[in-house]
Design an enzyme around this catalytic site. Structure first.
Site, mmCIF file in Angstrom:
data_model
loop_
_atom_site.group_PDB
_atom_site.id
_atom_site.type_symbol
_atom_site.label_atom_id
_atom_site.label_comp_id
_atom_site.label_asym_id
_atom_site.label_seq_id
_atom_site.Cartn_x
_atom_site.Cartn_y
_atom_site.Cartn_z
ATOM 1 N N TYR A 1 0.983 -1.130 0.062
ATOM 2 C CA TYR A 1 0.048 0.028 0.085
ATOM 3 C C TYR A 1 0.895 1.254 0.226
ATOM 4 O O TYR A 1 1.528 1.615 0.995
ATOM 5 C CB TYR A 1 -0.859 0.088 1.100
ATOM 6 C CG TYR A 1 -2.087 -1.141 1.175
ATOM 7 C CD1 TYR A 1 -2.199 -1.896 0.192
ATOM 8 C CD2 TYR A 1 -2.556 -1.439 2.561
ATOM 9 C CE1 TYR A 1 -3.017 -3.141 0.312
ATOM 10 C CE2 TYR A 1 -3.575 -2.451 2.610
ATOM 11 C CZ TYR A 1 -3.723 -3.079 1.539
ATOM 12 O OH TYR A 1 -4.536 -4.292 1.732
ATOM 13 N N ALA B 1 -18.366 -3.234 -0.196
ATOM 14 C CA ALA B 1 -18.334 -3.281 -1.597
ATOM 15 C C ALA B 1 -17.753 -2.026 -2.217
ATOM 16 O O ALA B 1 -18.438 -1.527 -3.170
ATOM 17 C CB ALA B 1 -19.682 -3.853 -2.204
#
Length: 322
Positions: A59, A201
């Site tokens: 990341y 989501a």
């Protein structure tokens, strides 16, 4: 906050904080977010009882780990810090070197949970787990985990390690229920943990988006889930979330998170773009869904049939140039 207590050195909060967005340009949050807002989010999370913080060497190419470590400051020792190694050249000495590098960036003496970011398609897990076993032996790693592993490979990794591979971090939400087939039953029956990433989501379940209001963020914009057709198809599911939310004085996102963590072996790691969003996510831990509410949401999830895979490609091209 609610916690899991499964024989780890510290309890694990049912709602954690995912930090992919810390220092990662693809989220488009900018330098001010990395330098100021990210720290404020972490500090507020600690105040609210969050102790699970998930990051990875990938990341922001290490920036997420640095930002998280700096934000935790003197509270690093009270946090349950999870990071991941990307299994490129995953021989034992490399795994060990990369763990040392992650611990240095985080400013910690011990990685509470060190995870294999994804299965290596060529190299099996024996050599990776030899490195993990050595890291546990010297005390640099507490628990070992995996991410995006099918059940058979999770079990194989555990046999290679010779002790439990505590967790498997996978996508799990009302629109991605694949872990219910085998990962969740295994975790619930054996004292393992499923760490749910993307439990909203990527924001689809927040109810903020529809055909007329598509996301501007480039990660979401290229996701088939945010096609106008899929946003329209998700209307029934969002309506069900709103209906249950009205009974609890909660938002669709909070109800979606409450649904995910209702399973006893599941913790969720939503990201947060602001302190306010973090506070909203954490509040979901206090929502207790009734059986009929849980079942109604599950039924609405079953009815959601998004366009995915190859059939989604023409729709993505059309949406890109419309």
């Amino acid at each position: 906050m609610r916690y899991l207590s499964i024989g780890t050195d510290s309890r694990i909060s049912k709602i954690g904080l995912g930090t992919w967005q810390f220092g990662s340009r693809e989220w488009g949050y900018g330098e001010s977010y990395a330098g100021q807002e990210a720290r404020a989010i972490v500090r507020r999370a600690l105040e609210l009882g969050v102790n699970l913080f998930d990051t990875a060497e990938l990341y922001g190419f290490g920036r997420s780990e640095r930002i998280l470590g700096e934000a935790l400051g003197e509270d690093r020792e009270s946090a349950f810090i999870a990071t991941k190694v990307l299994p490129v050249l995953p021989v034992a000495p490399v795994v060990q070197q990369r763990a040392v590098a992650s611990a240095y960036r985080l400013g910690v003496r011990k990685l509470d949970l060190y995870q294999v970011h994804q299965p290596n398609p060529v190299v099996r897990d024996g050599t990776i787990m030899r490195g993990m076993r050595a890291l546990q032996r010297i005390g640099l790693v507490g628990e070992v985990g995996v991410s995006n592993y099918p059940l058979d490979r999770w079990r194989t990794a555990e046999r290679a390690l010779g002790t439990r591979v505590l967790s498997n971090q996978v996508s799990y939400s009302l629109v991605d229920r694949a872990p219910e087939r085998d990962l969740l039953p295994f975790a619930e029956s054996t004292g393992h943990v499923v760490i749910a990433y993307s439990p909203l989501a990527q924001g689809l379940l927040s109810g903020r988006y529809d055909r007329a209001r598509r996301p501007a963020n480039r990660l979401r914009a290229v996701s088939p889930m945010f096609l106008p057709e899929n946003l329209e198809r998700a209307g029934d599911l969002i309506a069900a979330l709103r209906e249950v939310g009205d009974k609890h004085g909660a938002t669709p996102a909070q109800i979606a998170l409450a649904w995910v963590i209702r399973r006893p072996a599941v913790v969720a790691i939503p990201g947060a773009s602001s302190v306010e969003q973090l506070e909203s996510n954490v509040a979901a831990a206090d929502i207790q869904l009734a059986d009929d509410e849980y079942q109604a949401l599950s039924a609405a999830s079953d009815r959601f049939r998004p366009i995915t895979g190859a059939p989604a490609v023409p729709h993505l091209i059309r949406a890109r140039f419309s």
